[in-house]
Scaffold this motif. Structure first.
Motif, PDB file in Angstrom:
ATOM      1  N   GLY A  72       0.869  -1.345   0.054  1.00 29.03           N
ATOM      2  CA  GLY A  72      -0.110  -0.056   0.198  1.00 29.03           C
ATOM      3  C   GLY A  72       0.866   1.394   0.037  1.00 29.03           C
ATOM      4  O   GLY A  72       0.301   2.153   0.414  1.00 29.03           O
ATOM      5  N   THR A  73       2.014   1.212  -0.313  1.00 32.65           N
ATOM      6  CA  THR A  73       3.043   2.414  -0.234  1.00 32.65           C
ATOM      7  C   THR A  73       2.464   3.239  -1.518  1.00 32.65           C
ATOM      8  O   THR A  73       2.638   4.582  -1.445  1.00 32.65           O
ATOM      9  CB  THR A  73       4.450   1.939  -0.693  1.00 32.65           C
ATOM     10  N   VAL A  74       2.103   2.641  -2.746  1.00 29.94           N
ATOM     11  CA  VAL A  74       1.430   3.281  -3.636  1.00 29.94           C
ATOM     12  C   VAL A  74      -0.134   2.777  -4.092  1.00 29.94           C
ATOM     13  O   VAL A  74      -0.289   1.300  -3.711  1.00 29.94           O
ATOM     14  CB  VAL A  74       2.340   3.182  -4.939  1.00 29.94           C
ATOM     15  N   ASP A  75      -0.984   3.297  -4.681  1.00 27.78           N
ATOM     16  CA  ASP A  75      -2.268   2.755  -4.845  1.00 27.78           C
ATOM     17  C   ASP A  75      -2.126   2.049  -6.146  1.00 27.78           C
ATOM     18  O   ASP A  75      -2.957   1.166  -6.348  1.00 27.78           O
ATOM     19  CB  ASP A  75      -3.393   3.868  -4.911  1.00 27.78           C
ATOM     20  N   GLY A  76      -1.233   2.487  -6.964  1.00 27.14           N
ATOM     21  CA  GLY A  76      -1.302   1.799  -8.410  1.00 27.14           C
ATOM     22  C   GLY A  76      -0.024   2.081  -9.083  1.00 27.14           C
ATOM     23  O   GLY A  76       1.140   2.603  -8.753  1.00 27.14           O
ATOM     24  N   GLN A  77      -0.092   1.852 -10.526  1.00 28.81           N
ATOM     25  CA  GLN A  77       0.891   2.157 -11.449  1.00 28.81           C
ATOM     26  C   GLN A  77       0.216   1.955 -12.924  1.00 28.81           C
ATOM     27  O   GLN A  77      -0.821   2.041 -13.086  1.00 28.81           O
ATOM     28  CB  GLN A  77       1.829   0.851 -11.230  1.00 28.81           C
ATOM     29  N   GLU A  78       1.341   2.324 -13.697  1.00 31.64           N
ATOM     30  CA  GLU A  78       0.687   2.594 -15.330  1.00 31.64           C
ATOM     31  C   GLU A  78       2.024   1.794 -16.292  1.00 31.64           C
ATOM     32  O   GLU A  78       3.011   1.954 -15.967  1.00 31.64           O
ATOM     33  CB  GLU A  78       0.610   3.694 -15.719  1.00 31.64           C
ATOM     34  N   ASN A  79       1.317   0.542 -16.875  1.00 26.92           N
ATOM     35  CA  ASN A  79       2.445  -0.024 -17.577  1.00 26.92           C
ATOM     36  C   ASN A  79       1.524  -0.965 -18.565  1.00 26.92           C
ATOM     37  O   ASN A  79       0.156  -1.028 -18.545  1.00 26.92           O
ATOM     38  CB  ASN A  79       3.132  -1.019 -16.614  1.00 26.92           C
ATOM     39  N   PRO A  80       2.354  -1.102 -19.715  1.00 28.84           N
ATOM     40  CA  PRO A  80       1.516  -2.271 -20.693  1.00 28.84           C
ATOM     41  C   PRO A  80       1.109  -3.569 -20.095  1.00 28.84           C
ATOM     42  O   PRO A  80       1.549  -4.099 -18.977  1.00 28.84           O
ATOM     43  CB  PRO A  80       2.749  -2.561 -21.768  1.00 28.84           C
ATOM     44  N   SER A  81       0.120  -4.267 -20.663  1.00 26.01           N
ATOM     45  CA  SER A  81      -0.174  -5.371 -20.332  1.00 26.01           C
ATOM     46  C   SER A  81       0.846  -6.594 -20.067  1.00 26.01           C
ATOM     47  O   SER A  81       0.644  -7.282 -19.415  1.00 26.01           O
ATOM     48  CB  SER A  81      -1.340  -5.932 -21.460  1.00 26.01           C
ATOM     49  N   ALA A  82       1.965  -6.605 -20.674  1.00 22.52           N
ATOM     50  CA  ALA A  82       2.927  -7.346 -20.732  1.00 22.52           C
ATOM     51  C   ALA A  82       3.515  -7.518 -19.387  1.00 22.52           C
ATOM     52  O   ALA A  82       3.707  -8.564 -18.644  1.00 22.52           O
ATOM     53  CB  ALA A  82       3.809  -7.132 -21.861  1.00 22.52           C
ATOM     54  N   HIS A  83       3.617  -6.136 -18.651  1.00 32.57           N
ATOM     55  CA  HIS A  83       4.175  -6.153 -17.327  1.00 32.57           C
ATOM     56  C   HIS A  83       3.128  -6.600 -16.321  1.00 32.57           C
ATOM     57  O   HIS A  83       3.302  -7.219 -15.374  1.00 32.57           O
ATOM     58  CB  HIS A  83       4.741  -4.810 -17.263  1.00 32.57           C
ATOM     59  N   ILE A  84       2.060  -6.216 -16.556  1.00 35.65           N
ATOM     60  CA  ILE A  84       0.932  -6.379 -15.573  1.00 35.65           C
ATOM     61  C   ILE A  84       0.839  -8.030 -15.648  1.00 35.65           C
ATOM     62  O   ILE A  84       0.541  -8.486 -14.352  1.00 35.65           O
ATOM     63  CB  ILE A  84      -0.495  -5.801 -16.282  1.00 35.65           C
ATOM     64  N   TRP A  85       1.072  -8.908 -16.891  1.00 35.53           N
ATOM     65  CA  TRP A  85       0.842 -10.089 -16.750  1.00 35.53           C
ATOM     66  C   TRP A  85       1.858 -10.926 -16.266  1.00 35.53           C
ATOM     67  O   TRP A  85       2.277 -11.523 -14.969  1.00 35.53           O
ATOM     68  CB  TRP A  85       0.428 -10.730 -18.150  1.00 35.53           C
ATOM     69  N   THR A  86       3.295 -10.533 -16.678  1.00 36.52           N
ATOM     70  CA  THR A  86       4.468 -11.308 -16.389  1.00 36.52           C
ATOM     71  C   THR A  86       4.907 -10.871 -15.007  1.00 36.52           C
ATOM     72  O   THR A  86       5.810 -11.737 -14.513  1.00 36.52           O
ATOM     73  CB  THR A  86       5.574 -10.885 -17.483  1.00 36.52           C
ATOM     74  N   LYS A  87       4.749  -9.590 -14.776  1.00 33.42           N
ATOM     75  CA  LYS A  87       5.275  -9.322 -13.316  1.00 33.42           C
ATOM     76  C   LYS A  87       4.249  -9.532 -12.220  1.00 33.42           C
ATOM     77  O   LYS A  87       4.230  -9.284 -10.929  1.00 33.42           O
ATOM     78  CB  LYS A  87       5.545  -7.938 -13.100  1.00 33.42           C
ATOM     79  N   ARG A  88       2.980 -10.277 -12.852  1.00 34.57           N
ATOM     80  CA  ARG A  88       1.701 -10.644 -11.872  1.00 34.57           C
ATOM     81  C   ARG A  88       1.169  -9.477 -11.100  1.00 34.57           C
ATOM     82  O   ARG A  88       0.936  -9.528 -10.029  1.00 34.57           O
ATOM     83  CB  ARG A  88       2.164 -11.588 -10.869  1.00 34.57           C
ATOM     84  N   PHE A  89       1.198  -8.119 -11.554  1.00 27.23           N
ATOM     85  CA  PHE A  89       0.536  -7.153 -11.021  1.00 27.23           C
ATOM     86  C   PHE A  89      -0.770  -7.390 -10.730  1.00 27.23           C
ATOM     87  O   PHE A  89      -1.388  -6.784  -9.739  1.00 27.23           O
ATOM     88  CB  PHE A  89       0.710  -5.899 -11.765  1.00 27.23           C
ATOM     89  N   PHE A  90      -1.571  -8.215 -11.449  1.00 22.31           N
ATOM     90  CA  PHE A  90      -2.939  -8.686 -11.230  1.00 22.31           C
ATOM     91  C   PHE A  90      -3.260  -9.074  -9.893  1.00 22.31           C
ATOM     92  O   PHE A  90      -4.237  -9.079  -9.395  1.00 22.31           O
ATOM     93  CB  PHE A  90      -3.368  -9.325 -12.292  1.00 22.31           C
ATOM     94  N   GLU A  91      -2.307  -9.676  -9.094  1.00 17.80           N
ATOM     95  CA  GLU A  91      -2.119 -10.356  -7.917  1.00 17.80           C
ATOM     96  C   GLU A  91      -2.311  -9.187  -6.752  1.00 17.80           C
ATOM     97  O   GLU A  91      -3.095  -9.441  -5.867  1.00 17.80           O
ATOM     98  CB  GLU A  91      -1.138 -11.199  -7.692  1.00 17.80           C
ATOM     99  N   VAL A  92      -1.889  -8.136  -7.059  1.00 19.43           N
ATOM    100  CA  VAL A  92      -2.060  -6.998  -6.067  1.00 19.43           C
ATOM    101  C   VAL A  92      -2.744  -5.659  -6.218  1.00 19.43           C
ATOM    102  O   VAL A  92      -2.667  -4.609  -5.811  1.00 19.43           O
ATOM    103  CB  VAL A  92      -0.516  -6.490  -5.404  1.00 19.43           C
ATOM    104  N   GLN A  93      -3.380  -5.821  -7.541  1.00 18.98           N
ATOM    105  CA  GLN A  93      -4.454  -4.742  -8.002  1.00 18.98           C
ATOM    106  C   GLN A  93      -5.558  -5.170  -8.488  1.00 18.98           C
ATOM    107  O   GLN A  93      -5.707  -6.229  -9.114  1.00 18.98           O
ATOM    108  CB  GLN A  93      -3.479  -4.220  -9.367  1.00 18.98           C
ATOM    109  N   LYS A  94      -6.680  -4.451  -8.128  1.00 15.42           N
ATOM    110  CA  LYS A  94      -8.030  -4.485  -8.249  1.00 15.42           C
ATOM    111  C   LYS A  94      -8.527  -4.187  -9.763  1.00 15.42           C
ATOM    112  O   LYS A  94      -9.345  -4.936 -10.217  1.00 15.42           O
ATOM    113  CB  LYS A  94      -9.040  -4.110  -7.263  1.00 15.42           C
ATOM    114  N   TYR A  95      -8.136  -3.008 -10.029  1.00 12.91           N
ATOM    115  CA  TYR A  95      -8.670  -2.453 -11.177  1.00 12.91           C
ATOM    116  C   TYR A  95      -7.576  -2.102 -12.195  1.00 12.91           C
ATOM    117  O   TYR A  95      -6.647  -1.507 -12.174  1.00 12.91           O
ATOM    118  CB  TYR A  95      -9.429  -1.205 -11.062  1.00 12.91           C
ATOM    119  N   ALA A  96      -7.873  -2.432 -13.591  1.00  6.86           N
ATOM    120  CA  ALA A  96      -7.161  -1.894 -14.642  1.00  6.86           C
ATOM    121  C   ALA A  96      -7.976  -1.227 -15.561  1.00  6.86           C
ATOM    122  O   ALA A  96      -9.098  -1.694 -16.179  1.00  6.86           O
ATOM    123  CB  ALA A  96      -6.665  -3.023 -15.240  1.00  6.86           C
TER     124      ALA A  96
END
Length: 325
Positions: free
Chosen positions: A201-225
Motif C-alpha cells: 500500500g505504499t502506492v495505490d497503483g501504477q501504469e504499464n503495458p499488459s505485458a508487465h501487468i501479466w509477466t510481473k503478476r501485478f494482477f495479484e496486487v491490483q483490483k482495477y485496470a
C-alpha cells in the motif's frame, strides 16, 4: 642445398601469409529488465539468434534479462562507460541523457501502432543520432507496449476518478506531469520495488503495458485496470559506442541487419501477445478490466505538450503529427 633451404623458407612464409588466422569470436552482453517471456525479452533472444546466423557463429550475443546487469539507469551508464555492450531500455530513462527522445513519452502522441512504427523508424531514428556523442548508438525501436493505469482504490473511468491516487511512475518528468494533469499523485520509484510497494500500500497503483501487468503478476496486487492507453512505450535497442567502434564494418553490418529484422519480428509478436495477455488477466478473475473514454484523458493531458515542447522540439512533434493518416 642452400638454394633448396631458401625455397623451403619462402614456401613456409607464403603459407603463413595465405592462411588466415582464426578469428576470435566476438561476444556481446545485452541486458534488460524484463522477464525472458516478455515480448521484448523474446525480441532480445531473436536478435541474438539472428546475429549468430548472420555472422556464421563468429558473433554471439549473450542476453541477461530480469535486471541481472542492473536497472535501466545502470544499463545506460554501463553503455556510456563500455562496461555493458548492449541493452534494451525505455525512452523514459534514455530521456535523462538525451532529452529529445522523451518525445515518445508524451501522452496520446500516436494515432495507432502503425503511426507509432513509422514515426519511430523515421523521426525516432533521426533523434537517436544525438545519442552517439553521449556514447550510445541506437539500432532500432522494439516495443514495450501500450500503457494503462491500474489501482487498488476504485474503478477509474474518467480523469476525475484519478484524483488523489498515488500512482507509481518512472523517474521521468513527462510521466510525473502527465499524472499530475490527470489529478493523481505521481510517485517515482524503481521498477523492481513496485510489486511490493503495491502489495504493502505504499502506492495505490501504477501504469504499464499488459505485458508487465501479466509477466510481473501485478494482477495479484491490483483490483482495477483501466484501458487508458495513455502512452505508447517503445523499447530502444542500443549499443555502447565503445563496443561499436571496436567492431569492423562487417560486424557492424551484421548487428544493423539483425536489429532491423528482430524489431519487425518483435513488434508483430508484441501486438499479438497484448491481446492474449488481456485475455489471461481477465481469466484470473482477480482484476476488473475497464474500458474508458480515452478522449477525456487526452483532453486532460494536453497541457503537458506545452510544458515539454521546448525540450523535445516542437518541430519533432509537428513531424510526428504530419505522419498521421
Amino acid at each position: 642445398m642452400k638454394r633448396f633451404s631458401l625455397l623451403l623458407v619462402v614456401a613456409f612464409l607464403t603459407l603463413v601469409v595465405c592462411v588466415p588466422a582464426h578469428a576470435e569470436k566476438v561476444v556481446l552482453k545485452l541486458g534488460h529488465i524484463a522477464e525472458p517471456v516478455h515480448p521484448y525479452g523474446q525480441g532480445a533472444e531473436k536478435f541474438a539468434q539472428l546475429v549468430a546466423e548472420k555472422s556464421n557463429g563468429e558473433m554471439e550475443v549473450q542476453v541477461f534479462p530480469s535486471s541481472q546487469l542492473g536497472g535501466q539507469k545502470d544499463l545506460i551508464e554501463g553503455l556510456i562507460f563500455g562496461t555493458v555492450d548492449m541493452a534494451l531500455v525505455g525512452t523514459a530513462v534514455l530521456g535523462q541523457f538525451q532529452p529529445q527522445i522523451s518525445i515518445f513519452d508524451l501522452p496520446f502522441l500516436f494515432q495507432d501502432r502503425d503511426h507509432a512504427y513509422i514515426s519511430l523508424d523515421t523521426v525516432g531514428m533521426e533523434i537517436g543520432k544525438d545519442l552517439e556523442p553521449k556514447g550510445i548508438k541506437l539500432l532500432g525501436y522494439m516495443e514495450n507496449g501500450i500503457r494503462h493505469v491500474t489501482n487498488n482504490v476504485r474503478p477509474v473511468k474518467t480523469p476525475a476518478d484519478m484524483d488523489g491516487l498515488k500512482i507509481r511512475v518512472m523517474t521521468n518528468k513527462t510521466y510525473v506531469e502527465m499524472m499530475k494533469a490527470l489529478g493523481a499523485s505521481p510517485t517515482p520509484m524503481a521498477f523492481g520495488e513496485l510489486y511490493s510497494a503495491m502489495q504493502q500500500g505504499t502506492v495505490d497503483g501504477q501504469e504499464n503495458p499488459s505485458a508487465h501487468i501479466w509477466t510481473k503478476r501485478f494482477f495479484e496486487v491490483q483490483k482495477y485496470a483501466s484501458k487508458t492507453a495513455h502512452a505508447y512505450s517503445p523499447e530502444p535497442l542500443v549499443i555502447s559506442m565503445i563496443t561499436w567502434n571496436r567492431l569492423n564494418e562487417k560486424q557492424q553490418a551484421v548487428l544493423t541487419e539483425a536489429a532491423k529484422e528482430a524489431v519487425a519480428w518483435q513488434r508483430a509478436l508484441s501486438e499479438k501477445m497484448d491481446r492474449e495477455y488481456w485475455d489471461k488477466i481477465i481469466a484470473t478473475g482477480k482484476m476488473e478490466v475497464i474500458e474508458v473514454d480515452r478522449d477525456q484523458f487526452a483532453e486532460a493531458t494536453k497541457p503537458v505538450y506545452a510544458m515539454f515542447a521546448d525540450v523535445v522540439g516542437q518541430d519533432n512533434i509537428d513531424k510526428i503529427e504530419a505522419l498521421k493518416k
